[in-house]
Each structure stands twice: as C-alpha cells, then as structure tokens.
Design a protein around this motif. Structure first.
Motif, PDB file in Angstrom:
ATOM      1  N   ARG A 137       1.904 -30.641 -13.356  1.00 14.47           N
ATOM      2  CA  ARG A 137       2.598 -29.804 -12.381  1.00 14.47           C
ATOM      3  C   ARG A 137       4.090 -30.073 -12.517  1.00 14.47           C
ATOM      4  NH1 ARG A 137       0.433 -31.125  -7.311  1.00 14.47           N
ATOM      5  NH2 ARG A 137       2.116 -32.551  -6.800  1.00 14.47           N
ATOM      6  N   VAL A 138       4.852 -29.017 -12.770  1.00 13.80           N
ATOM      7  CA  VAL A 138       6.291 -29.141 -12.979  1.00 13.80           C
ATOM      8  C   VAL A 138       7.017 -28.538 -11.786  1.00 13.80           C
ATOM      9  CG1 VAL A 138       8.224 -28.677 -14.528  1.00 13.80           C
ATOM     10  CG2 VAL A 138       5.903 -28.889 -15.458  1.00 13.80           C
ATOM     11  N   GLU A 139       7.872 -29.328 -11.157  1.00 14.39           N
ATOM     12  CA  GLU A 139       8.706 -28.837 -10.063  1.00 14.39           C
ATOM     13  C   GLU A 139      10.017 -28.319 -10.644  1.00 14.39           C
ATOM     14  OE1 GLU A 139       9.200 -31.913  -7.188  1.00 14.39           O
ATOM     15  OE2 GLU A 139       7.139 -31.743  -6.443  1.00 14.39           O
ATOM     16  N   TRP A 144      10.193 -24.508  -6.875  1.00 14.12           N
ATOM     17  CA  TRP A 144       9.031 -23.815  -7.407  1.00 14.12           C
ATOM     18  C   TRP A 144       8.112 -24.808  -8.100  1.00 14.12           C
ATOM     19  CZ3 TRP A 144      10.122 -18.428  -9.999  1.00 14.12           C
ATOM     20  CH2 TRP A 144      10.620 -17.549  -9.029  1.00 14.12           C
ATOM     21  N   GLU A 145       6.870 -24.372  -8.296  1.00 10.48           N
ATOM     22  CA  GLU A 145       5.908 -25.167  -9.050  1.00 10.48           C
ATOM     23  C   GLU A 145       5.286 -24.316 -10.139  1.00 10.48           C
ATOM     24  OE1 GLU A 145       2.937 -26.747  -6.490  1.00 10.48           O
ATOM     25  OE2 GLU A 145       4.277 -28.179  -5.508  1.00 10.48           O
ATOM     26  N   VAL A 146       5.011 -24.944 -11.267  1.00 10.02           N
ATOM     27  CA  VAL A 146       4.287 -24.282 -12.346  1.00 10.02           C
ATOM     28  C   VAL A 146       3.222 -25.238 -12.848  1.00 10.02           C
ATOM     29  CG1 VAL A 146       5.942 -25.038 -14.097  1.00 10.02           C
ATOM     30  CG2 VAL A 146       4.495 -23.060 -14.560  1.00 10.02           C
ATOM     31  N   GLU A 147       2.067 -24.698 -13.233  1.00 13.83           N
ATOM     32  CA  GLU A 147       0.978 -25.502 -13.772  1.00 13.83           C
ATOM     33  C   GLU A 147       0.858 -25.238 -15.269  1.00 13.83           C
ATOM     34  OE1 GLU A 147      -2.587 -24.567 -11.690  1.00 13.83           O
ATOM     35  OE2 GLU A 147      -1.782 -25.148  -9.729  1.00 13.83           O
ATOM     36  N   ALA A 159       0.829  -1.214   0.000  1.00 14.96           N
ATOM     37  CA  ALA A 159       0.000   0.000   0.000  1.00 14.96           C
ATOM     38  C   ALA A 159       0.862   1.264   0.000  1.00 14.96           C
ATOM     39  CB  ALA A 159      -0.935  -0.019   1.204  1.00 14.96           C
ATOM     40  N   ARG A 160       1.948   1.237   0.747  1.00 14.00           N
ATOM     41  CA  ARG A 160       2.889   2.376   0.774  1.00 14.00           C
ATOM     42  C   ARG A 160       4.286   1.835   0.483  1.00 14.00           C
ATOM     43  NH1 ARG A 160      -0.772   3.108   4.699  1.00 14.00           N
ATOM     44  NH2 ARG A 160       0.473   1.967   6.223  1.00 14.00           N
ATOM     45  N   PRO A 161       4.599   1.651  -0.791  1.00 14.77           N
ATOM     46  CA  PRO A 161       5.880   1.021  -1.134  1.00 14.77           C
ATOM     47  C   PRO A 161       7.077   1.849  -0.702  1.00 14.77           C
ATOM     48  CG  PRO A 161       4.813   1.922  -3.093  1.00 14.77           C
ATOM     49  CD  PRO A 161       3.822   2.032  -1.989  1.00 14.77           C
ATOM     50  N   GLN A 162       8.039   1.189  -0.084  1.00 18.70           N
ATOM     51  CA  GLN A 162       9.293   1.829   0.310  1.00 18.70           C
ATOM     52  C   GLN A 162      10.449   0.941  -0.109  1.00 18.70           C
ATOM     53  OE1 GLN A 162       8.978   2.431   4.551  1.00 18.70           O
ATOM     54  NE2 GLN A 162       7.763   4.297   4.336  1.00 18.70           N
ATOM     55  N   ASP A 163      11.535   1.574  -0.510  1.00 15.26           N
ATOM     56  CA  ASP A 163      12.705   0.797  -0.890  1.00 15.26           C
ATOM     57  C   ASP A 163      13.198  -0.017   0.307  1.00 15.26           C
ATOM     58  OD1 ASP A 163      12.413   2.024  -3.277  1.00 15.26           O
ATOM     59  OD2 ASP A 163      14.317   3.099  -3.261  1.00 15.26           O
ATOM     60  N   GLY A 164      13.658  -1.219   0.039  1.00 19.75           N
ATOM     61  CA  GLY A 164      14.185  -2.056   1.119  1.00 19.75           C
ATOM     62  C   GLY A 164      13.946  -3.526   0.823  1.00 19.75           C
ATOM     63  N   ARG A 165      14.258  -4.352   1.817  1.00 15.95           N
ATOM     64  CA  ARG A 165      14.106  -5.794   1.654  1.00 15.95           C
ATOM     65  C   ARG A 165      12.650  -6.147   1.368  1.00 15.95           C
ATOM     66  NH1 ARG A 165      17.706  -8.447  -0.078  1.00 15.95           N
ATOM     67  NH2 ARG A 165      16.914 -10.353   0.898  1.00 15.95           N
ATOM     68  N   ALA A 166      12.456  -7.086   0.452  1.00 20.48           N
ATOM     69  CA  ALA A 166      11.106  -7.449   0.035  1.00 20.48           C
ATOM     70  C   ALA A 166      11.094  -8.907  -0.401  1.00 20.48           C
ATOM     71  CB  ALA A 166      10.631  -6.547  -1.110  1.00 20.48           C
ATOM     72  N   VAL A 167       9.873  -9.419  -0.548  1.00 22.00           N
ATOM     73  CA  VAL A 167       9.700 -10.770  -1.060  1.00 22.00           C
ATOM     74  C   VAL A 167       8.621 -10.717  -2.133  1.00 22.00           C
ATOM     75  CG1 VAL A 167       8.066 -11.361   0.777  1.00 22.00           C
ATOM     76  CG2 VAL A 167       9.241 -13.169  -0.454  1.00 22.00           C
ATOM     77  N   ALA A 168       8.873 -11.398  -3.248  1.00 22.61           N
ATOM     78  CA  ALA A 168       7.913 -11.450  -4.342  1.00 22.61           C
ATOM     79  C   ALA A 168       7.302 -12.843  -4.411  1.00 22.61           C
ATOM     80  CB  ALA A 168       8.591 -11.095  -5.658  1.00 22.61           C
ATOM     81  N   TYR A 169       6.019 -12.905  -4.762  1.00 19.63           N
ATOM     82  CA  TYR A 169       5.318 -14.175  -4.894  1.00 19.63           C
ATOM     83  C   TYR A 169       4.683 -14.252  -6.270  1.00 19.63           C
ATOM     84  CZ  TYR A 169       5.571 -14.610   0.206  1.00 19.63           C
ATOM     85  OH  TYR A 169       6.002 -14.705   1.498  1.00 19.63           O
ATOM     86  N   VAL A 170       4.646 -15.447  -6.805  1.00 22.93           N
ATOM     87  CA  VAL A 170       3.942 -15.687  -8.059  1.00 22.93           C
ATOM     88  C   VAL A 170       3.230 -17.034  -7.961  1.00 22.93           C
ATOM     89  CG1 VAL A 170       6.025 -16.663  -9.135  1.00 22.93           C
ATOM     90  CG2 VAL A 170       4.156 -15.829 -10.573  1.00 22.93           C
ATOM     91  N   ARG A 171       1.964 -17.070  -8.399  1.00 17.18           N
ATOM     92  CA  ARG A 171       1.194 -18.303  -8.388  1.00 17.18           C
ATOM     93  C   ARG A 171       1.691 -19.247  -9.483  1.00 17.18           C
ATOM     94  NH1 ARG A 171      -1.303 -18.194  -3.548  1.00 17.18           N
ATOM     95  NH2 ARG A 171      -2.664 -16.370  -3.271  1.00 17.18           N
ATOM     96  N   PRO A 172       1.560 -20.555  -9.268  1.00 12.69           N
ATOM     97  CA  PRO A 172       1.998 -21.518 -10.293  1.00 12.69           C
ATOM     98  C   PRO A 172       1.342 -21.299 -11.653  1.00 12.69           C
ATOM     99  CG  PRO A 172       1.662 -22.650  -8.219  1.00 12.69           C
ATOM    100  CD  PRO A 172       1.174 -21.244  -8.015  1.00 12.69           C
TER     101      PRO A 172
END
Length: 359
Positions: free
Chosen positions: A313-315, A324-327, A270-283
């Motif tokens: 499903r590919v690991e 990681w997993e991808v569909e 909601a209030r992006p600030q530079d710094g450590r982060a984690v990104a997520y992506v669905r399979p």
C-alpha cells in the motif's frame, strides 16, 4: 418467516434514530444492516425483536402485525455482541435455558431437551465443551454458544447485533465463514447488524446500507459496491481517493493539477449536469507511472510504502494536499523503484463522479 418494515420512525428526544424506514426481508434471506455508528441499524433490529417500540409505522412478521405481541411470542432469536451468557451456568445449561423456561404446555421433556442441546452443540461444533463454564471459553466459542442458545427455541427469525465486533480479526474472519455455512444449512431468515464493510460484503445475500436514520441503498453486496448511488455509499464501502472539481459536458476537470478526463456514462450521475462535482477512485483502480512517462494523469508524490504480505500500500501526497492510497503487487512496486518524496503520475483506470452536494 418474512419480515416487513413499514414506514417505521423512532426518536430519542430530538434525535431521529429512524426516519420513515420501509424494508422487506424475504423468508430465508441473510441480510446485513450496514452503516456508521448512530445510523439507526441497531434501533431497527431492536424494534423488529420487540425490545424497542416504534413511534410510527409497523412491523409485520410472517404476515402478522406484531405491534401488540411481546418479544417472547415473536419467535425471534437475538444474539448480542457481548454474548450475554449466564456465567454461573455451564455451556449445556446456557443452551437449555430457553427450552426450560417455556410455558409448561409448550415445554418438551427433559430427555428431549438434553438431546436437542447436544444436537445444537454439535451443530456449532462445541459439544465437547458442554460441561464447561463461559469463563473457560474463548471469545469465538462464547459467541457460538450464544448462537446455539438463540437457535434452541427454534426461532423463525434470527437477529444478530454486531455479533463479531468484540473479537479479534482472525476469529472474526473464521466466524463469518462459519455463519454463512450455518445459514446455508438452516435457512432461517437472518438480519445482522455490522459497521464492518468487509463482513457485510462477505456474508450477506443483500446489504441495507443506512445513514442518518434512512436507507441509503439496498442490493446484493457486489451490486452496491459496483454501482453506488451516492458519494456516501461509495466512500463507506471501501477505501476511496477523492478529487474535487467540476463536471463540464461529461468531462471531469480537477481543481488541482489541470487533470481532465472524459467519464463513461456508467460512472456519471443518473442525470449529469454541469457544476461542482467530486470524483472517486479505488486504490486498486489507480496505476502509478514515472513522472516522465507522459501519461495523462494526476501529479502525486510518494509519502511512504507499507508492505502488506503479497501487496504494497503506497501513500501519496495528492495535489489538493490530501493523502491518497494505491494498492500494488510487490513486483509492480519494485519496478517503479520509487522512494519517499519522489514525483509520480497517478493514472485512474476508472473513476466515479457525483455532484458535490451528494454526500
């Protein structure tokens, strides 16, 4: 009947099962209390039912504070995970039990009881089992009888604690659809506890996702899935591939592999600030390309492919040594013509970024 939970807290010794929880359940809504084991969802359900008492806060049912009202007087129907049917009673007698133990001034006549029990058994589509005993029924049938028994006393609120947790996957799916249809017919205010994300997404009008005794997020199932407010919510609601890195002026830069991508505002904090982060992506939001394709993505290698009917499903071995997993559909997997150990490029169609400490 509406349900209002106001600033409810409950401790068991040093463990805070509920920490200042406030919620509102409108009349006729079907709500899922969802979360990991120990998050407080069953404790909250039992407090609403009157089977536990809060250390602080109050429960209001239909506008009435029920602090001094016992379980029987709350007009609540409760269904447990393990049915709690009386083994020495027939199906008919189990359903009739709550009607027969009412105070004499409230009790209906025996012919009326018989008519009502048969009506309820017809509602749960098991009238033909009236003379059978619980041991002669399947798990799904026993759970439907437990629900009929709870409905017999005409509750204003229905509370279900992991109602399908002891059943196999096929029966669970059938009963989920059946419960949704039954609720649409009866419109009883219903709260059900589950740790099954798919169950909550499929059945509920609204989800209350809990974590560590607090409410993490509330909303319609698709809204919570599409717009998680924290990394915990994102990870809990479905499979998620995780990539650590940092946020630099709205760009996400991965620690491993030198992957850098500009992130749309809707996928940023909601209030992006530079710094450590984690990104997520669905399979299903991850595309696979040959390593030689030149696509800007993340270097991965195939660990194994698991056929699952119409999909695969590919690991994948990711750069940070995680899996990681991808569909993919079968045609897409065949087109890649990849084998275990082969290098590929994983290209996120969309990813969601959270501050690293937001977990």
């Amino acid at each position: 009947m509406s349900i209002l939970v106001q600033q409810v807290s409950k401790r068991f010794g040093d463990f805070a099962a509920l920490d200042d929880v406030s919620l509102e359940f409108p009349t006729g809504e079907l709500v899922a209390l969802l979360g990991p084991s120990g998050c407080g969802k069953t404790t909250l359900l039992r407090i609403v039912a009157g089977l536990e008492f809060a250390d602080a806060g109050r429960i209001v049912l239909g506008g009435e504070d029920v602090a001094s009202i016992g379980t029987r007087e709350r007009q609540v129907g409760f269904v447990f995970q393990h049915y709690a049917l009386f083994r020495h009673m027939t199906v008919f007698e189990n359903v009739a039990f709550g009607l027969r133990v009412k105070a004499r001034r409230e009790r209906i006549s025996e012919p009326q009881i018989r008519a009502k029990v048969h009506e309820l058994l017809g509602l749960v589509q098991l009238d033909w089992l009236a003379d059978h005993y619980p041991a002669e029924l399947s798990g799904g049938q026993r759970q439907r009888i437990a629900l009929a028994r709870a409905l017999a006393v005409e509750p204003k609120v229905l509370l279900l604690d992991e109602p399908f947790g002891a059943l196999d996957a096929k029966v669970r799916k059938e009963l989920r659809s059946w419960l949704r249809r039954l609720h649409d017919e009866l419109h009883i205010t219903t709260i059900f506890v589950t740790h099954d994300q798919e169950e909550a997404l499929e059945v509920a009008d609204r989800i209350v996702l809990m974590n560590r005794g607090q409410v993490a997020q509330i909303g319609a199932p698709q809204d919570v899935y599409d717009a998680p407010e924290s990394a915990f919510v994102y990870e809990f609601l479905g499979a998620a591939n995780r990539l650590a890195g940092r946020l630099e002026t709205r760009d996400f830069v991965a620690d491993a592999g030198g992957y850098r991508v500009s992130v749309p505002d809707g996928d940023l904090p909601a209030r992006p600030q530079d710094g450590r982060a984690v990104a997520y992506v669905r399979p299903h939001d991850l595309a696979l390309q040959p390593a030689s394709s030149g696509e800007h993505g993340i270097n991965v290698s195939v660990r194994r492919a698991i056929p699952l009917g119409g999909t695969v499903r590919v690991e994948l071995a990711a750069p940070d040594a995680s899996v990681w997993e991808v569909e993919l559909d079968r045609a897409g997997w065949r087109a890649l013509n990849a084998s275990p150990g082969q290098a590929l490029r994983a290209v996120p169609r969309s990813l969601r970024v959270f501050p690293l400490q937001d977990r």
